[in-house]
Scaffold this active site. Sequence first.
Site, PDB file in Angstrom:
ATOM      1  N   CYS A   2       0.826  -1.334  -0.048  1.00 52.20           N
ATOM      2  CA  CYS A   2       0.050  -0.123  -0.005  1.00 52.20           C
ATOM      3  C   CYS A   2       0.911   1.518   0.118  1.00 52.20           C
ATOM      4  O   CYS A   2       0.304   2.393  -0.611  1.00 52.20           O
ATOM      5  CB  CYS A   2      -0.811  -0.092   1.189  1.00 52.20           C
ATOM      6  SG  CYS A   2      -1.850   1.144   1.277  1.00 52.20           S
ATOM      7  N   LYS A 596      -6.456   3.649   2.468  1.00 51.04           N
ATOM      8  CA  LYS A 596      -6.923   4.794   2.033  1.00 51.04           C
ATOM      9  C   LYS A 596      -7.020   5.098   0.435  1.00 51.04           C
ATOM     10  O   LYS A 596      -8.357   5.392   0.251  1.00 51.04           O
ATOM     11  CB  LYS A 596      -6.193   5.894   2.548  1.00 51.04           C
ATOM     12  CG  LYS A 596      -6.510   7.466   2.126  1.00 51.04           C
ATOM     13  CD  LYS A 596      -7.585   7.761   2.916  1.00 51.04           C
ATOM     14  CE  LYS A 596      -8.228   9.278   2.563  1.00 51.04           C
ATOM     15  NZ  LYS A 596      -9.722   9.497   3.166  1.00 51.04           N
TER      16      LYS A 596
END
Length: 601
Positions: A2, A596
């Site tokens: 990520c 996110k």
Amino acid sequence: MCGITGYIGTDPTGRIVHEGLQNLEYRGYDSAGIALAGGGSLSVHKTGGEVGDLPVPSREDGTRGIGHTRWSTHGEPTRENAHPHTDCTGDVAVVHNGIIENYAALADELRADHVFHSDTDTEVVPHLIETHLADGVSLLTAVQRTTERLTGSYALAITAAGHDGIVVARSDSPLLLGHGDTGTFVASDATAFIEHTNRVTYLRNGDIAHLTETEWTVYNDGARVSRDIEALDWSADAAGKSGYDHYMLKEIHEQPRALRQAISGRISDLGTDVTLDMELSTETLQNVAELQIVACGTSYHAGLYAKELLETHADLPVTVHVASEYELRGGRSPEDTLVVAITQSGETADTLAALRSAAQKGAPTLALTNTLGSTVTREADDALFIRAGPEIGVAATKTFVSQVATAALLTMHIGRARNAISTGDAAALRDAIRDLPGAVQQVLDQAPEIASIGREYADSDAFFYVGRRAGRPVALESALKLKEISYDHAEGFSAGELKHGPLALVTDNTPVVAVLTEYAAPERTANNVKEVQSRGADVIGLASDAGTARHADVTITLPACGPLEPVVANVALQLFAYHIANEKGRPIDKPRNLAKSVTVE
């Protein structure tokens, strides 16, 4: 995925890379690691836990470093599967965001001469680089040859013992460089290095960059290319908590300012003129027969709200598509269809894929985003920025209200271009847009009362959210917020659908949140409230009208805000969700299993 970070320069490399990983924790992750190279050696530190479990490497460990926070896509969240991954010699380290689609075939090819230690798709990359380095080429050339073999999406950062610098590569996964006084940074997100510099270079698809302590060079398709340096308009202070317990709470309270930024300079004080910083011509807007919106998650809910605004005030048929389904649906996106991609980060993989599909079919495209320089702004025909500022909390708050406010401005702009909005409707929408920051502030002034209501329902584990018209996307979005951060079951739907199934789940004391605002058919929704109350439900109602509010067991009173009043209700429900999750002791800024920015399909 990520998060990727890296640094080469004269400052303490290990500390900078470690801090960069801490700055990326908000994106969500389940394991982490760092590799440092220098003096002919490579040191690797990994954990199947949190960044805080990693040691902070010393200067002696290396003068250049790369780091990674991993959100599992291939292989379980273990130390073995954490990045960086290395080759058989232990001299090459790689961190990677994205998905290597042909990794299985590459691994089968490599296994005869290489030993694999993880279940990830990434590990084929260091072994391929090792193979090319054995031919005596430079690290840059080895990476160039390796990327020619890869199919899929990737952002890569590579360093190796005995080879100069850091090499990075990008294909359909975000990657940018930061240019500081003491060295060069690389990251998937500027938050990693914003405390050191706001000067950035956004790499493009196919770019491979070589970073040394004194210079940076970018290549594409084997040729050296020029890339601009841009200055970000936000700072490390904007990305901090500013004394709040959580980023989410800070960002909830930032919404009046975010809305003022979204509106500033775009709407007249007296008339109904709208000035938007976009290039789509009036002729294009006049010729649009249909508008298609593609988005995911919270942005999808903003798209549903935009549909209400556009169909009501601009007389324009609108369809809203879950971006991951758009490519699969078939059908056409003709030239008289405007496709609007809504994405906070500008890097959401499913939304980008939908945008590309529409563009290939000849449709004009518009991006509604928060992020300057993002992929969606470069690939869409035009871009409209929501100006919300950095949002760190995984659960979107201020970006949702800014997306809806910007969609309201776009509605006025399109309605005027098409001569479809009456003077009265334009004035009402203008007033709602201008009043929205103040209305949101009035809700925030009620934060203690809303917190008390949230704590009262913290022992519940199943919630229903209902609304109609613009109240429906707010119900969907508010239910999403609660499930994201509290881990409670929460379901949002049209109030009229209660009797078509969900009513079977309503029992004594079931919390039902009802959006009873204007522009959300409050009287009809009030009838549905009576249905659930007769089955023993507790109804939390949100309304500006006292007569409507009396239908609820518990009421959150809202200021009137015309067609944007449901947005004001959403802000109250953000606080409601926050205080339920906080009472339960949940990790609000880093909810489990979530990221996110989702940069893989």
